[in-house]
Design a protein around this motif. Structure first.
Motif, mmCIF file in Angstrom:
data_model
loop_
_atom_site.group_PDB
_atom_site.id
_atom_site.type_symbol
_atom_site.label_atom_id
_atom_site.label_comp_id
_atom_site.label_asym_id
_atom_site.label_seq_id
_atom_site.Cartn_x
_atom_site.Cartn_y
_atom_site.Cartn_z
ATOM 1 N N GLU A 1 39.142 33.769 41.053
ATOM 2 C CA GLU A 1 39.950 34.980 40.950
ATOM 3 C C GLU A 1 40.839 35.158 42.177
ATOM 4 O OE1 GLU A 1 38.959 39.713 40.640
ATOM 5 O OE2 GLU A 1 37.770 38.335 39.399
ATOM 6 N N ASP B 1 44.849 35.311 42.190
ATOM 7 C CA ASP B 1 45.548 36.513 42.641
ATOM 8 C C ASP B 1 46.583 36.212 43.722
ATOM 9 O OD1 ASP B 1 44.148 38.099 40.909
ATOM 10 O OD2 ASP B 1 42.709 38.820 42.395
ATOM 11 N N HIS C 1 31.257 39.797 39.750
ATOM 12 C CA HIS C 1 32.398 39.306 38.972
ATOM 13 C C HIS C 1 31.964 38.049 38.221
ATOM 14 C CE1 HIS C 1 35.651 41.691 41.096
ATOM 15 N NE2 HIS C 1 34.622 41.861 41.896
#
Length: 354
Positions: free
Chosen positions: A176, A180, A343
């Motif tokens: 992630e 990002d 997550h």
């Protein structure tokens, strides 16, 4: 608890040993953090950094006495100026007991003195008795000193007012985070740091991703590069020990003659020391190692590639690759962020909360 199982259990698929740091895209490996890490690696919420310490001595003729022998002396320590002290950055390294722990870019010492004529000497940079520190031949940008440190900041659960223990994102790349902030952006940062091309760094990004990002709340891959000991690009000094930093607006920094570093035209070619870049990707240290390993047969495996693997010091090449290489290393698809929120696959394991 589920969180403790994820953080400290053995990844072998056996609930009786803890489920371990399960990754949905990786097989069970039998890995367990506590096999090679001490407790403070994760449970110390912060570590103080002292980068760029300036010690200044002076000649004194009369009325100066040793506090040890009582005899009259002609030299005294005049000032101790600490350029950068911050609890935000930290590094991992290998302590004398042969385990990974939090380390600090401390005792980065520059020394000057005033002689009996009142003339100030040149700045001398720290080197240890083994000739490492400022004199290392490993890198064009030596880092001087680094040491394991007990931070006295052990914390429990994350709260709105207290930093808790280090999370997965403090030390690991995540899918992630790379998505990002861009794999190309991270690759450019890594390439610039390896080449010592400090003029190619995006300092506005570093201000956000390092200086304003305690615990890596942003889940930034650049932060992980710093924690591994490969450098942040924010602790650069010239040959006289003056900070080279286009972000720093403080005119009271030692070595800059009353000028804020940001007001001095930024010159990447003036950089001589990079004091939080304590190791190269191949495991060779850029500075001093002051403490021998108690049992080199244990700790040296964590320092592969080092010129002095029987000494405590930075992480070795294998662990550096696992932590920072987005292609050949470990990139987590299941992890816990700096606020204790799971997550990826960790959401199911931990029930969606810290």
């Amino acid at each position: 608890t589920a969180a403790a199982s994820f953080a400290m259990g053995r990844a072998d698929g056996d609930p009786s040993t803890g489920l371990g740091p399960i990754q949905t895209g990786m097989p069970n490996t039998g890995f367990r953090h506590a096999d090679s890490m001490d407790c403070a690696s994760c449970h110390a919420a912060w570590t103080n950094t002292c980068a760029g310490c300036h010690l200044e001595g002076e000649y004194r003729n009369g009325n100066e006495f040793s506090n040890i022998t009582g005899e009259e002396i002609v030299f005294r320590e005049k000032n101790a100026d600490f350029v950068y002290q911050s609890p935000v950055p930290f590094q991992l390294g290998v302590e004398p007991d042969g385990r990974i722990t939090q380390t600090s870019t401390n005792t980065k010492m520059f020394f000057t003195y005033f002689d009996r004529f009142g003339t100030e000497s040149q700045a001398y940079a720290f080197s240890d008795r083994n000739g490492q520190g400022a004199n290392t031949l490993t890198s064009a940008f030596p880092s001087m000193s680094h040491n394991a440190i007990m931070a006295h900041s052990i914390r429990g659960r994350v709260t709105p007012t207290d930093e808790g223990p280090r999370s997965c994102a403090a030390c690991h790349l995540t899918q992630e985070g790379l998505a990002d902030f861009g794999e190309a952006e991270y690759d450019a940062f890594v390439a610039a740091m390896e080449a010592g091309d400090y003029g190619a760094l995006d300092y506005d990004l570093l201000q956000e991703h390092i200086g304003l990002n305690p615990g890596n709340t942003l889940n930034s891959p650049v932060w992980v590069h710093m924690v591994a000991g490969l450098g942040s690009g924010l602790f650069l000094f010239d040959e006289d020990g003056a900070p080279v930093n286009p972000l720093d607006g403080d005119a009271n920094r030692a070595g800059t003659d009353g000028q804020a570093p940001a007001s001095i035209p930024f010159d990447p070619l003036s950089v001589v020391y990079d004091v939080d870049r304590v190791v190269e990707p191949d495991g060779k240290a850029n500075g001093s190692s002051n403490h021998a390993l108690v049992d080199p047969a244990v700790g040296s495996a964590l320092r592969d590639g080092a010129d002095n693997p029987a000494m405590a010091g930075p992480l070795g090449a294998t662990i550096l690759r696992r932590l920072t290489d987005r292609q050949a290393g470990i990139v987590l698809d299941s992890w816990v962020d700096a606020d204790g929120v799971p997550h990826g696959g960790a959401v199911g394991l931990l029930g969606g909360g810290p």
